[in-house]
Motif scaffolding. Structure first.
Motif, PDB file in Angstrom:
ATOM      1  N   CYS A   2       0.901  -1.207  -0.028  1.00  0.00           N
ATOM      2  CA  CYS A   2      -0.221   0.022   0.084  1.00  0.00           C
ATOM      3  C   CYS A   2       0.917   1.070   0.056  1.00  0.00           C
ATOM      4  O   CYS A   2       1.743   1.243   0.784  1.00  0.00           O
ATOM      5  N   GLY A   3       0.470   2.077  -0.975  1.00  0.00           N
ATOM      6  CA  GLY A   3       1.415   3.537  -0.979  1.00  0.00           C
ATOM      7  C   GLY A   3       0.709   4.363   0.184  1.00  0.00           C
ATOM      8  O   GLY A   3      -0.624   4.591   0.234  1.00  0.00           O
ATOM      9  N   VAL A   4       1.405   4.842   1.207  1.00  0.00           N
ATOM     10  CA  VAL A   4       0.809   5.696   2.065  1.00  0.00           C
ATOM     11  C   VAL A   4       1.672   7.145   2.122  1.00  0.00           C
ATOM     12  O   VAL A   4       2.963   7.152   1.951  1.00  0.00           O
ATOM     13  N   ILE A   5       0.831   8.068   2.366  1.00  0.00           N
ATOM     14  CA  ILE A   5       1.333   9.242   2.615  1.00  0.00           C
ATOM     15  C   ILE A   5       0.812   9.885   3.840  1.00  0.00           C
ATOM     16  O   ILE A   5      -0.373   9.965   3.809  1.00  0.00           O
ATOM     17  N   PHE A  26      -2.085  11.364  -6.930  1.00  0.00           N
ATOM     18  CA  PHE A  26      -1.462  10.045  -7.132  1.00  0.00           C
ATOM     19  C   PHE A  26      -2.202   8.765  -7.226  1.00  0.00           C
ATOM     20  O   PHE A  26      -1.733   7.768  -7.430  1.00  0.00           O
ATOM     21  N   GLY A  27      -3.569   9.084  -7.303  1.00  0.00           N
ATOM     22  CA  GLY A  27      -4.418   8.173  -7.553  1.00  0.00           C
ATOM     23  C   GLY A  27      -4.707   7.254  -6.399  1.00  0.00           C
ATOM     24  O   GLY A  27      -4.894   5.833  -6.612  1.00  0.00           O
ATOM     25  N   PHE A  28      -4.369   7.621  -5.252  1.00  0.00           N
ATOM     26  CA  PHE A  28      -4.718   7.015  -3.847  1.00  0.00           C
ATOM     27  C   PHE A  28      -5.929   7.088  -3.337  1.00  0.00           C
ATOM     28  O   PHE A  28      -6.824   8.114  -3.706  1.00  0.00           O
ATOM     29  N   VAL A  29      -6.478   6.224  -2.400  1.00  0.00           N
ATOM     30  CA  VAL A  29      -7.561   6.411  -1.666  1.00  0.00           C
ATOM     31  C   VAL A  29      -7.373   7.282  -0.677  1.00  0.00           C
ATOM     32  O   VAL A  29      -6.346   6.909   0.199  1.00  0.00           O
ATOM     33  N   HIS A  30      -8.111   8.078  -0.109  1.00  0.00           N
ATOM     34  CA  HIS A  30      -7.808   8.860   1.044  1.00  0.00           C
ATOM     35  C   HIS A  30      -8.439   8.368   2.272  1.00  0.00           C
ATOM     36  O   HIS A  30      -9.755   7.873   2.255  1.00  0.00           O
ATOM     37  N   LEU A  31      -7.827   8.358   3.233  1.00  0.00           N
ATOM     38  CA  LEU A  31      -8.468   7.704   4.704  1.00  0.00           C
ATOM     39  C   LEU A  31      -7.826   9.057   5.752  1.00  0.00           C
ATOM     40  O   LEU A  31      -6.770   9.288   5.926  1.00  0.00           O
ATOM     41  N   ALA A 101      -5.119   1.050  19.299  1.00  0.00           N
ATOM     42  CA  ALA A 101      -4.833  -0.284  18.712  1.00  0.00           C
ATOM     43  C   ALA A 101      -5.881  -0.821  17.812  1.00  0.00           C
ATOM     44  O   ALA A 101      -5.583  -1.072  16.789  1.00  0.00           O
ATOM     45  N   ALA A 102      -7.091  -0.506  18.211  1.00  0.00           N
ATOM     46  CA  ALA A 102      -8.423  -0.820  17.340  1.00  0.00           C
ATOM     47  C   ALA A 102      -8.279   0.056  15.916  1.00  0.00           C
ATOM     48  O   ALA A 102      -8.480  -0.818  15.014  1.00  0.00           O
ATOM     49  N   LEU A 103      -7.992   0.984  16.113  1.00  0.00           N
ATOM     50  CA  LEU A 103      -7.950   1.918  14.780  1.00  0.00           C
ATOM     51  C   LEU A 103      -6.650   1.723  14.105  1.00  0.00           C
ATOM     52  O   LEU A 103      -6.688   1.935  12.706  1.00  0.00           O
ATOM     53  N   LEU A 104      -5.354   1.668  14.705  1.00  0.00           N
ATOM     54  CA  LEU A 104      -4.278   1.192  13.798  1.00  0.00           C
ATOM     55  C   LEU A 104      -4.889  -0.145  12.918  1.00  0.00           C
ATOM     56  O   LEU A 104      -4.418  -0.146  11.924  1.00  0.00           O
ATOM     57  N   GLU A 105      -5.418  -1.282  13.728  1.00  0.00           N
ATOM     58  CA  GLU A 105      -5.937  -2.313  12.842  1.00  0.00           C
ATOM     59  C   GLU A 105      -6.813  -2.067  11.738  1.00  0.00           C
ATOM     60  O   GLU A 105      -6.901  -2.451  10.631  1.00  0.00           O
ATOM     61  N   TYR A 106      -7.654  -1.200  12.072  1.00  0.00           N
ATOM     62  CA  TYR A 106      -8.555  -0.557  10.939  1.00  0.00           C
ATOM     63  C   TYR A 106      -7.800   0.057   9.843  1.00  0.00           C
ATOM     64  O   TYR A 106      -8.213  -0.235   8.667  1.00  0.00           O
ATOM     65  N   GLN A 107      -6.736   0.860  10.128  1.00  0.00           N
ATOM     66  CA  GLN A 107      -5.961   1.410   9.013  1.00  0.00           C
ATOM     67  C   GLN A 107      -5.047   0.440   8.306  1.00  0.00           C
ATOM     68  O   GLN A 107      -5.033   0.338   6.936  1.00  0.00           O
ATOM     69  N   ARG A 108      -4.512  -0.648   8.882  1.00  0.00           N
ATOM     70  CA  ARG A 108      -3.900  -1.645   8.216  1.00  0.00           C
ATOM     71  C   ARG A 108      -4.901  -2.325   7.346  1.00  0.00           C
ATOM     72  O   ARG A 108      -4.599  -2.732   6.146  1.00  0.00           O
ATOM     73  N   PRO A 114      -8.098  -1.588   0.026  1.00  0.00           N
ATOM     74  CA  PRO A 114      -8.822  -0.144  -0.057  1.00  0.00           C
ATOM     75  C   PRO A 114     -10.258  -0.197  -0.520  1.00  0.00           C
ATOM     76  O   PRO A 114     -10.202  -0.763  -1.616  1.00  0.00           O
ATOM     77  N   PRO A 115     -10.969   0.898  -0.351  1.00  0.00           N
ATOM     78  CA  PRO A 115     -12.350   0.865  -0.929  1.00  0.00           C
ATOM     79  C   PRO A 115     -11.942   1.054  -2.450  1.00  0.00           C
ATOM     80  O   PRO A 115     -11.247   1.921  -2.990  1.00  0.00           O
TER      81      PRO A 115
END
Length: 117
Positions: A2-5, A26-31, A101-108, A114-115
């Motif tokens: 996954c490309g992450v900025i 860059f054609g990424f999905v935004h979170l 920790a729960a939200l880190l897992e969500y991000q992973r 990615p949607p």
């Protein structure tokens, strides 16, 4: 992979505007990770849980971590995320390591699948 900025900075400094523009360029999905904490707080507030003062204890924050695992796209699109009471609740839940920790897992998970990706 996954490309992450990651864009960091103080509140109201244009992080969201910049990160959305970068994602588009860059054609990424935004979170918006700040919205994850707001969505967690909003889910708790909608359940009638008070997120102020002495009412916030370990049990409440444990429940917030469980709610963080249930965040949906609808939660993240809610206009209520910008309400002041939600922002205050986000500050409270974000201090708990279980929520983080729960939200880190969500991000992973988001990065793995990615949607629209």
């Amino acid at each position: 992979r996954c490309g992450v900025i990651a864009v960091d900075g103080p509140a109201a400094s244009g992080k969201g505007t910049l990160s959305r523009a970068l994602a588009e360029a860059f054609g990424f999905v935004h979170l918006d990770t700040g919205s994850l904490y707001r969505a967690t707080a909003l889910r708790m507030l909608r359940k009638g849980v008070e997120l102020e003062g002495a009412a916030v204890d370990g049990e409440v924050l444990g429940e917030a971590a469980e709610e963080a695992r249930r965040i949906t796209g609808e939660d993240l699109a809610s206009p209520a995320l910008r309400e002041e009471r939600v922002a205050q609740g986000a500050s409270i839940v974000s201090a708990d390591m279980r929520v983080r920790a729960a939200l880190l897992e969500y991000q992973r998970d988001f990065c793995r699948s990615p949607p629209g990706g």
